[in-house]
Design a protein around this motif. Structure first.
Motif, PDB file in Angstrom:
ATOM      1  N   SER A  70     -23.843 -38.550  27.546  1.00 42.14           N
ATOM      2  CA  SER A  70     -23.862 -40.010  27.398  1.00 42.14           C
ATOM      3  C   SER A  70     -22.708 -40.701  28.114  1.00 42.14           C
ATOM      4  O   SER A  70     -22.674 -41.928  28.169  1.00 42.14           O
ATOM      5  N   ASN A  71     -21.762 -39.939  28.622  1.00 42.22           N
ATOM      6  CA  ASN A  71     -20.529 -40.489  29.223  1.00 42.22           C
ATOM      7  C   ASN A  71     -19.666 -41.253  28.230  1.00 42.22           C
ATOM      8  O   ASN A  71     -18.824 -42.055  28.642  1.00 42.22           O
ATOM      9  N   VAL A  72     -19.883 -41.058  26.923  1.00 36.45           N
ATOM     10  CA  VAL A  72     -19.033 -41.786  25.966  1.00 36.45           C
ATOM     11  C   VAL A  72     -18.218 -40.878  25.052  1.00 36.45           C
ATOM     12  O   VAL A  72     -17.317 -41.344  24.363  1.00 36.45           O
ATOM     13  N   THR A  73     -18.520 -39.583  25.032  1.00 32.10           N
ATOM     14  CA  THR A  73     -17.815 -38.715  24.082  1.00 32.10           C
ATOM     15  C   THR A  73     -16.941 -37.695  24.804  1.00 32.10           C
ATOM     16  O   THR A  73     -17.442 -36.909  25.602  1.00 32.10           O
ATOM     17  N   SER A  74     -15.660 -37.720  24.518  1.00 26.34           N
ATOM     18  CA  SER A  74     -14.768 -36.682  25.050  1.00 26.34           C
ATOM     19  C   SER A  74     -14.328 -35.793  23.888  1.00 26.34           C
ATOM     20  O   SER A  74     -14.599 -36.110  22.721  1.00 26.34           O
ATOM     21  N   GLY A  94     -17.670 -34.532  11.405  1.00 27.10           N
ATOM     22  CA  GLY A  94     -17.684 -35.088  12.757  1.00 27.10           C
ATOM     23  C   GLY A  94     -18.973 -35.857  13.051  1.00 27.10           C
ATOM     24  O   GLY A  94     -20.027 -35.576  12.472  1.00 27.10           O
ATOM     25  N   VAL A  95     -18.893 -36.830  13.970  1.00 29.28           N
ATOM     26  CA  VAL A  95     -20.083 -37.572  14.398  1.00 29.28           C
ATOM     27  C   VAL A  95     -20.216 -37.386  15.908  1.00 29.28           C
ATOM     28  O   VAL A  95     -19.289 -37.656  16.656  1.00 29.28           O
ATOM     29  N   GLY A  96     -21.390 -36.893  16.350  1.00 28.42           N
ATOM     30  CA  GLY A  96     -21.557 -36.546  17.752  1.00 28.42           C
ATOM     31  C   GLY A  96     -22.619 -37.365  18.464  1.00 28.42           C
ATOM     32  O   GLY A  96     -22.772 -38.566  18.210  1.00 28.42           O
ATOM     33  N   PHE A  97     -23.373 -36.677  19.346  1.00 29.70           N
ATOM     34  CA  PHE A  97     -24.358 -37.334  20.211  1.00 29.70           C
ATOM     35  C   PHE A  97     -25.338 -38.173  19.394  1.00 29.70           C
ATOM     36  O   PHE A  97     -25.865 -37.710  18.378  1.00 29.70           O
ATOM     37  N   ASN A  98     -25.587 -39.405  19.844  1.00 27.85           N
ATOM     38  CA  ASN A  98     -26.491 -40.329  19.142  1.00 27.85           C
ATOM     39  C   ASN A  98     -26.103 -40.531  17.684  1.00 27.85           C
ATOM     40  O   ASN A  98     -26.961 -40.663  16.815  1.00 27.85           O
ATOM     41  N   HIS A  99     -24.825 -40.523  17.425  1.00 30.18           N
ATOM     42  CA  HIS A  99     -24.292 -40.747  16.068  1.00 30.18           C
ATOM     43  C   HIS A  99     -24.792 -39.738  15.043  1.00 30.18           C
ATOM     44  O   HIS A  99     -24.872 -40.042  13.854  1.00 30.18           O
ATOM     45  N   GLN A 100     -25.127 -38.550  15.488  1.00 29.34           N
ATOM     46  CA  GLN A 100     -25.570 -37.541  14.520  1.00 29.34           C
ATOM     47  C   GLN A 100     -24.369 -36.962  13.783  1.00 29.34           C
ATOM     48  O   GLN A 100     -23.351 -36.644  14.409  1.00 29.34           O
ATOM     49  N   GLN A 101     -24.510 -36.792  12.477  1.00 30.96           N
ATOM     50  CA  GLN A 101     -23.412 -36.183  11.721  1.00 30.96           C
ATOM     51  C   GLN A 101     -23.468 -34.663  11.873  1.00 30.96           C
ATOM     52  O   GLN A 101     -24.535 -34.050  11.794  1.00 30.96           O
ATOM     53  N   LEU A 102     -22.307 -34.062  12.106  1.00 33.41           N
ATOM     54  CA  LEU A 102     -22.243 -32.602  12.252  1.00 33.41           C
ATOM     55  C   LEU A 102     -22.155 -31.953  10.868  1.00 33.41           C
ATOM     56  O   LEU A 102     -21.970 -32.642   9.862  1.00 33.41           O
ATOM     57  N   GLY A 103     -22.230 -30.622  10.846  1.00 36.34           N
ATOM     58  CA  GLY A 103     -22.246 -29.908   9.570  1.00 36.34           C
ATOM     59  C   GLY A 103     -20.871 -29.767   8.922  1.00 36.34           C
ATOM     60  O   GLY A 103     -20.766 -29.481   7.732  1.00 36.34           O
ATOM     61  N   ARG A 104     -19.813 -29.946   9.716  1.00 33.15           N
ATOM     62  CA  ARG A 104     -18.470 -29.688   9.164  1.00 33.15           C
ATOM     63  C   ARG A 104     -17.471 -30.746   9.610  1.00 33.15           C
ATOM     64  O   ARG A 104     -17.718 -31.490  10.551  1.00 33.15           O
ATOM     65  N   LYS A 105     -16.337 -30.728   8.967  1.00 32.46           N
ATOM     66  CA  LYS A 105     -15.248 -31.643   9.289  1.00 32.46           C
ATOM     67  C   LYS A 105     -14.563 -31.205  10.603  1.00 32.46           C
ATOM     68  O   LYS A 105     -14.433 -29.998  10.863  1.00 32.46           O
ATOM     69  N   THR A 106     -14.130 -32.150  11.410  1.00 32.18           N
ATOM     70  CA  THR A 106     -13.401 -31.832  12.645  1.00 32.18           C
ATOM     71  C   THR A 106     -11.995 -31.330  12.297  1.00 32.18           C
ATOM     72  O   THR A 106     -11.207 -32.080  11.728  1.00 32.18           O
ATOM     73  N   PRO A 107     -11.686 -30.069  12.629  1.00 31.92           N
ATOM     74  CA  PRO A 107     -10.327 -29.576  12.328  1.00 31.92           C
ATOM     75  C   PRO A 107      -9.323 -30.079  13.375  1.00 31.92           C
ATOM     76  O   PRO A 107      -9.719 -30.454  14.481  1.00 31.92           O
ATOM     77  N   GLY A 148     -18.457 -24.586  24.080  1.00 30.58           N
ATOM     78  CA  GLY A 148     -19.427 -24.789  22.989  1.00 30.58           C
ATOM     79  C   GLY A 148     -19.755 -26.255  22.752  1.00 30.58           C
ATOM     80  O   GLY A 148     -20.916 -26.667  22.881  1.00 30.58           O
ATOM     81  N   PRO A 149     -18.751 -27.095  22.450  1.00 31.83           N
ATOM     82  CA  PRO A 149     -19.056 -28.498  22.153  1.00 31.83           C
ATOM     83  C   PRO A 149     -19.659 -29.260  23.334  1.00 31.83           C
ATOM     84  O   PRO A 149     -20.429 -30.195  23.141  1.00 31.83           O
ATOM     85  N   ILE A 150     -19.339 -28.854  24.573  1.00 30.45           N
ATOM     86  CA  ILE A 150     -19.903 -29.562  25.733  1.00 30.45           C
ATOM     87  C   ILE A 150     -21.431 -29.381  25.749  1.00 30.45           C
ATOM     88  O   ILE A 150     -22.183 -30.337  25.920  1.00 30.45           O
ATOM     89  N   GLN A 151     -21.864 -28.137  25.472  1.00 31.36           N
ATOM     90  CA  GLN A 151     -23.302 -27.853  25.549  1.00 31.36           C
ATOM     91  C   GLN A 151     -24.073 -28.221  24.286  1.00 31.36           C
ATOM     92  O   GLN A 151     -25.283 -28.407  24.335  1.00 31.36           O
ATOM     93  N   SER A 152     -23.382 -28.275  23.157  1.00 28.07           N
ATOM     94  CA  SER A 152     -24.086 -28.482  21.890  1.00 28.07           C
ATOM     95  C   SER A 152     -24.859 -29.811  21.880  1.00 28.07           C
ATOM     96  O   SER A 152     -24.304 -30.880  22.150  1.00 28.07           O
ATOM     97  N   ALA A 153     -26.153 -29.722  21.567  1.00 24.33           N
ATOM     98  CA  ALA A 153     -27.008 -30.917  21.589  1.00 24.33           C
ATOM     99  C   ALA A 153     -26.499 -31.985  20.629  1.00 24.33           C
ATOM    100  O   ALA A 153     -26.707 -33.166  20.832  1.00 24.33           O
ATOM    101  N   LYS A 154     -25.818 -31.564  19.565  1.00 20.51           N
ATOM    102  CA  LYS A 154     -25.333 -32.539  18.588  1.00 20.51           C
ATOM    103  C   LYS A 154     -23.959 -33.094  18.949  1.00 20.51           C
ATOM    104  O   LYS A 154     -23.483 -34.028  18.326  1.00 20.51           O
ATOM    105  N   GLU A 155     -23.274 -32.466  19.907  1.00 20.40           N
ATOM    106  CA  GLU A 155     -21.938 -32.954  20.256  1.00 20.40           C
ATOM    107  C   GLU A 155     -21.951 -33.661  21.614  1.00 20.40           C
ATOM    108  O   GLU A 155     -22.274 -34.827  21.700  1.00 20.40           O
TER     109      GLU A 155
END
Ligand code: HEC
Ligand code: HEC
Length: 343
Positions: A70-74, A92-105, A131-138
């Motif tokens: 999306s060019n918006v998430t680093s 954490g909140v990632g691609f398209n504002h999806q909530q991730l399964g765990r807290k961002t450490p 990992g996070p670059i490729q993850s569909a949710k991140e």
């Protein structure tokens, strides 16, 4: 006065002296186990040794949202230096504002960490970073697309060439991973009041915090897991958290790893609420209440060091005063945001 009476008085006096001398010795011995390494003792692996140009490149990549579809998430969107390298959200909140399964450490002090993620599934910072670059949710970007996007930005060509001077075409996924990891290894928590106290400045922390340090290392039993200068044994434990996440057992299928999570560092802890892998504990008071009860979920995998503590209200306050001394006041403020190449 009878001589017997004098002997009793003398022996009480010397017993008290002896007891306090022994207490001082214990504190001094304990303090030694918490002594922090210096900046030039950061461990770098043989196949990715420290290199300033690589660190600078890693910093640019870490802050560059173009590493996402999306060019918006680093990386810094979630690992935000202003929040001590996390996002202060329960999860954490990632691609398209999806909530991730765990807290961002936080990514503080990970140079000393062998297994990355709450469940330790990544064996190195290099392995973790793609990992996070490729993850569909991140960040949702394939590595091929990532490489071609970077290739289109002229400023990066020069930066990669300098960071990997012996390579003909240095823009590739391996070198992105190496640069990100080099940058991350340099993210070390600054000198906190606790460190000043450890080095002999008695006025650096309050009396309550000093008592809290003793509770941490005795009645609270916290040091059985949060040990050493970085306050982690780099291991995984079930502390009796009641959610359904099975944690480390998905990586290491042995019974004691059910619901086990990585022991987090306690450095800068008061800047990193909410707490735990699911961000369910709002503040340090609720963390202490949780441990004081001996956890919530009672199941065979709960670590034997988790038990009811019966802390007094004063001891709870002291523990919190102590944990607050682990925050360094300058580390995030002195951090410069990098200038990114735009063409
Ligand atoms: C959308 C939010 C988000 C983004 C973007 C993101 N992360 Fe994370 N990061 C997380 C979450 C959530 C976890 C924990 C996941 C887990 O344990 O299963 C995590 C875990 C980590 C860890 C492991 C920390 C530890 O204590 O073991 C590292 C290192 C890390 N991320 C680095 C990065 C890097 C490098 C990038 C960019 C390439 C990045 N992250 C992008 C949310 C994010
Ligand atoms: C048996 C090992 C163990 C003991 C004992 C222990 N902890 Fe923990 N601690 C952990 C683990 C593992 C986590 C992460 C658990 C999770 O996310 O579910 C954690 C999380 C925390 C957190 C939240 C950190 C964060 O980044 O979210 C704090 C604060 C904390 N512990 C403080 C303490 C204190 C204070 C004590 C003593 C009263 C203590 N711990 C005792 C293993 C332990």
């Amino acid at each position: 006065m009878s001589s017997k009476f004098i002997i009793i008085i003398l022996s009480i006096f010397s017993f008290n002296n002896l007891a306090s001398a022994m207490e001082d010795l214990t504190i001094e011995k304990l303090k030694k186990t918490y002594k922090r390494p210096t900046q030039n003792e950061i461990p770098y692996p043989k196949d990715n040794l420290y290199n300033k140009k690589r660190e600078d490149l890693g910093k640019m990549l870490f802050f560059d949202p173009r590493l996402s579809y999306s060019n918006v998430t680093s990386c810094a969107t979630c690992h935000n230096p202003s929040f001590s390298w996390q996002d202060s959200l329960p999860k954490g909140v990632g691609f398209n504002h999806q909530q991730l399964g765990r807290k961002t450490p936080t990514i503080l002090n990970l140079a000393w960490s062998e297994n990355l993620f709450w469940d330790g599934r990544a064996p190195s910072l290099e392995a973790q970073s793609l990992g996070p670059i490729q993850s569909a949710k991140e960040m949702n970007l394939s590595l091929d697309k990532m490489v071609s996007k970077i290739n289109r930005i002229d400023g990066y060509k020069d930066a990669f060439q300098k960071a990997f001077p012996n390579e003909k075409s240095p823009i590739n996924e391996t070198n992105v991973a190496k640069s990100l990891a080099t940058f991350e290894r340099g993210i070390v928590s600054g000198i906190a009041p606790f460190d000043k106290w450890i080095s002999g400045d008695e006025s650096a922390i309050s009396e309550s915090a000093k008592k809290g340090f003793m509770v941490f290392n005795s009645k609270g039993n916290c040091d059985s897991c949060h040990s050493g200068w970085n306050f982690t044994d780099n291991s995984f434990h079930d502390i009796g958290h009641p959610d359904s996440d099975k944690g480390r057992i998905n990586v290491i299928p042995i019974a004691s790893m059910e619901h086990a999570f990585k022991t987090p560092t306690l450095r800068n802890i008061d800047r990193r609420a909410p707490y735990m892998h699911d961000g369910s504990l709002e503040n340090l008071e609720s963390v202490i209440d949780f441990y004081n009860k001996g956890g919530i979920a009672k199941r065979p995998s709960v670590d034997r060091n988790i038990k009811e503590l019966k802390l007094t209200e004063q001891e709870k306050k002291d523990l919190i005063s102590f944990m607050k001394t682990l925050t360094s006041d300058d580390s995030h403020l002195s951090f410069d945001i990098p200038t990114l190449p735009t063409n």
